[in-house]
Motif scaffolding. Structure first.
Motif, PDB file in Angstrom:
ATOM      1  N   UNK A  27      16.323 -33.063 -22.072  1.00  0.00           N
ATOM      2  CA  UNK A  27      17.018 -31.909 -21.480  1.00  0.00           C
ATOM      3  C   UNK A  27      18.443 -31.730 -21.997  1.00  0.00           C
ATOM      4  N   UNK A  28      18.976 -32.739 -22.653  1.00  0.00           N
ATOM      5  CA  UNK A  28      20.333 -32.631 -23.173  1.00  0.00           C
ATOM      6  C   UNK A  28      20.405 -31.659 -24.342  1.00  0.00           C
ATOM      7  N   UNK A  29      19.417 -31.742 -25.264  1.00  0.00           N
ATOM      8  CA  UNK A  29      19.482 -30.918 -26.471  1.00  0.00           C
ATOM      9  C   UNK A  29      18.173 -30.221 -26.832  1.00  0.00           C
ATOM     10  N   UNK A  30      17.112 -30.427 -26.028  1.00  0.00           N
ATOM     11  CA  UNK A  30      15.848 -29.765 -26.290  1.00  0.00           C
ATOM     12  C   UNK A  30      14.989 -30.424 -27.338  1.00  0.00           C
ATOM     13  N   UNK A  31      15.398 -31.554 -27.851  1.00  0.00           N
ATOM     14  CA  UNK A  31      14.600 -32.239 -28.870  1.00  0.00           C
ATOM     15  C   UNK A  31      13.290 -32.752 -28.266  1.00  0.00           C
ATOM     16  N   UNK A  32      12.240 -32.756 -29.088  1.00  0.00           N
ATOM     17  CA  UNK A  32      10.917 -33.164 -28.629  1.00  0.00           C
ATOM     18  C   UNK A  32      10.794 -34.683 -28.694  1.00  0.00           C
ATOM     19  N   UNK A  33      10.452 -35.294 -27.579  1.00  0.00           N
ATOM     20  CA  UNK A  33      10.284 -36.745 -27.508  1.00  0.00           C
ATOM     21  C   UNK A  33       8.831 -37.140 -27.706  1.00  0.00           C
TER      22      UNK A  33
END
Length: 538
Positions: free
Chosen positions: A469-475
């Motif tokens: 949620x900090x930067x939208x990167x996919x985990x």
């Protein structure tokens, strides 16, 4: 395009097409053999509806054309006979209908809606309550909106739900409510003060006593209310408490109504585009109402002469007490502009679309909200469709955009079963992988009471993604469902602890086979994933 869902959207297309056919009367004459089969029935079927000529004379110039702020005939037809008549009898269309007598207004309302006003009046409502069913100030809301909490977990704990596993097996029907003038019910109830509040297809919002099912009050909106109803909180025991309930209607109007009496406090139209609509439930947080805006502009795009498209999805922040607008942020930053012409010579306007079908998820720690978007309506597709977007709660400024499916542009001009001219179909022709279910903000447990925050989102592709949620990167990503036009996640994921629960639709639909050329079987059902890495639990 998402919900409708698609089968409902197809019904709307058929209805609109039938109305247009009735107006243009372009059907070829019957052959002699057909005409001779049953002349009285044929003559009756061919007779024009008494409201048709009146509509063409007084209404069609605005509602059959792309007139600014005038809802298209498709939207007007979905308002229902009562609401159409009400708009002409002292409502928004009173001035335009001043030259039409009362029988003529009734004929127009019945013609457009396909409903008989006399039949609608004969359908019973819930019995009225007596004085013992008054608003109970001690029964405060147990949910903070559509998704139970701001994070949209949709998990109702035993303390507030009040029903254990053992008790659930012994539940029996206590009362039943039958919706008058409706064949669908899409508004999830809100609860508070001992009543449940919900909307209906004909635009009526009701407060029913939760114990008996009697009617405390009813309020009539201008069109169908398919959003859930949000009940504002209050302090238990406060005898003066008179909180608002909030909801939106098919014509992009938001309402604040007294939970006690049903009195209108304010209403606000949040989007002037003629095909704008509200399908997702507004989110209420700290005196602000965050309203997502979607549309059905994909429907007029079936007409190859329609210049597609001009709508852009958005979120509008309103002051919850007054309805005053605070900010508005579009999912697509730039206004659609000419981007070429179709084979039919019609102007293509882009970028467009990226509607918001999902209720916002509130991140109280970061002061953000998260939404999911749908497809673009025209070519070229841009980077805001089929995406999760983070916005600042205070200003509406976009913080990040995480697109999960790129190159997705689609409208009804792509439906070969409804048109022989697909010139308005975008070059991308789908795959139409909207986000129709709200993202869920989870706090993962690391065994010490703390842990990482995770945003979990599922789309019609059948893919579930875990985002930072900090930067939208996919985990992580997991293709749980096969996906498709009616596939993947359409509604309502839920979460509890470190587990996310995923409903997969994957409904059989003929277009899926030709469009996606699947080599795998559909996988409808309910799935549980470990939110830490997306692996399947069951």
């Amino acid at each position: 395009m998402h919900t409708a869902p698609r089968f409902l959207l197809l019904c709307l297309i058929v209805s609109c097409s039938l109305l247009l056919t009735a107006c243009t009367d372009s059907s070829p004459p019957p052959t002699a053999d057909v005409a001779a089969q049953d002349e009285p029935q044929a003559a009756e079927a061919a007779a024009a509806h008494p409201g048709e000529a009146l509509y063409l004379k007084h209404c069609a110039a605005c509602h059959d054309q792309a007139m600014y702020k005038a809802p298209s005939r498709l939207f007007v037809s979905m308002m229902g006979a009562h609401n159409i008549l009400q708009a002409m009898n002292g409502g928004l269309m009173a001035q335009q209908a001043a030259a039409i007598d009362e029988p003529g207004r009734r004929a127009i309302a019945e013609y457009l809606s396909g409903q008989s006003l006399d039949q609608a009046n004969s359908q019973p409502d819930a019995p009225p309550c007596n004085d013992s069913s008054d608003f109970d100030v001690n029964l405060t809301p147990v949910s903070a909106g559509w998704g139970v909490d701001e994070r949209n977990s949709r998990h109702q704990p035993l303390a507030s739900g009040g029903v254990s596993d053992d008790e659930a097996a012994r539940l029996e029907v206590k009362w039943v409510f039958a919706y008058p003038n409706a064949f669908k019910a899409r508004s999830q109830p809100g609860y508070g003060g001992g009543a449940i509040y919900f909307g209906s297809q004909d635009g009526t919002v009701r407060a029913l006593d939760a114990k008996t099912g009697c009617l405390r009050w009813a309020f009539r909106a201008t069109a169908e209310v398919r959003t859930a109803v949000v009940v504002a909180p209050w302090q238990a025991g406060d005898e003066s408490a008179d909180p608002n309930i909030y909801f939106g209607d098919l014509l992009a109007r938001v309402y604040a109504v007294s939970a006690r009496s049903g009195e209108l406090r304010w209403q606000r139209k949040v989007e002037d585009h003629r095909d704008a609509t509200l399908t997702a439930t507004p989110a209420l947080y700290q005196g602000r109402l965050y309203v997502p805006v979607s549309s059905l502009e994909v429907v007029p795009a079936l007409d190859p002469s329609y210049a597609c498209c001009t709508f852009r999805g958005s979120v509008v922040a309103l002051d919850a007490a007054s309805g005053a607008p605070l900010w508005k942020t579009h999912t697509i930053d730039e206004t659609p502009r000419p981007a070429g012409t179709t084979r039919a010579g019609t102007t293509i306007l882009a970028p467009s679309g990226a509607p918001v079908w999902t209720s916002p998820t509130i991140d109280t720690q970061r002061s953000r909200l998260y939404i999911g978007t749908g497809e673009n309506y025209s070519s070229p597709a841009d980077g805001n469709s089929d995406a999760i977007i983070a916005m600042d709660l205070e200003t509406g400024q976009k913080i990040w955009v995480s697109q999960q499916t790129s190159g997705d542009a689609w409208n009804t001009g792509c439906l070969s079963e409804f048109t022989t001219d697909d010139s308005n179909c975008p070059e991308e022709n789908g795959p139409d992988y909207d986000f129709g279910s709200s993202p869920i903000l989870m706090r993962l447990d690391n065994g010490t009471g703390g842990g990482q925050d995770l945003l979990v989102a599922g789309q019609k592709s059948g893919v579930i993604a875990g985002l930072n949620p900090q930067d939208g990167s996919v985990l992580w990503r997991n293709p749980v469902g096969r996906g498709g036009v009616q596939g993947g996640v359409h509604f309502g994921m839920a979460a509890h602890g470190d587990t996310v629960y995923v409903p997969i639709n994957d409904m059989a639909y003929p277009e899926d086979l030709t469009r996606y050329q699947y080599t795998t079987e559909a996988r409808p059902g309910l799935y549980a994933l470990d939110a830490r890495d997306g692996t399947l639990l069951w």
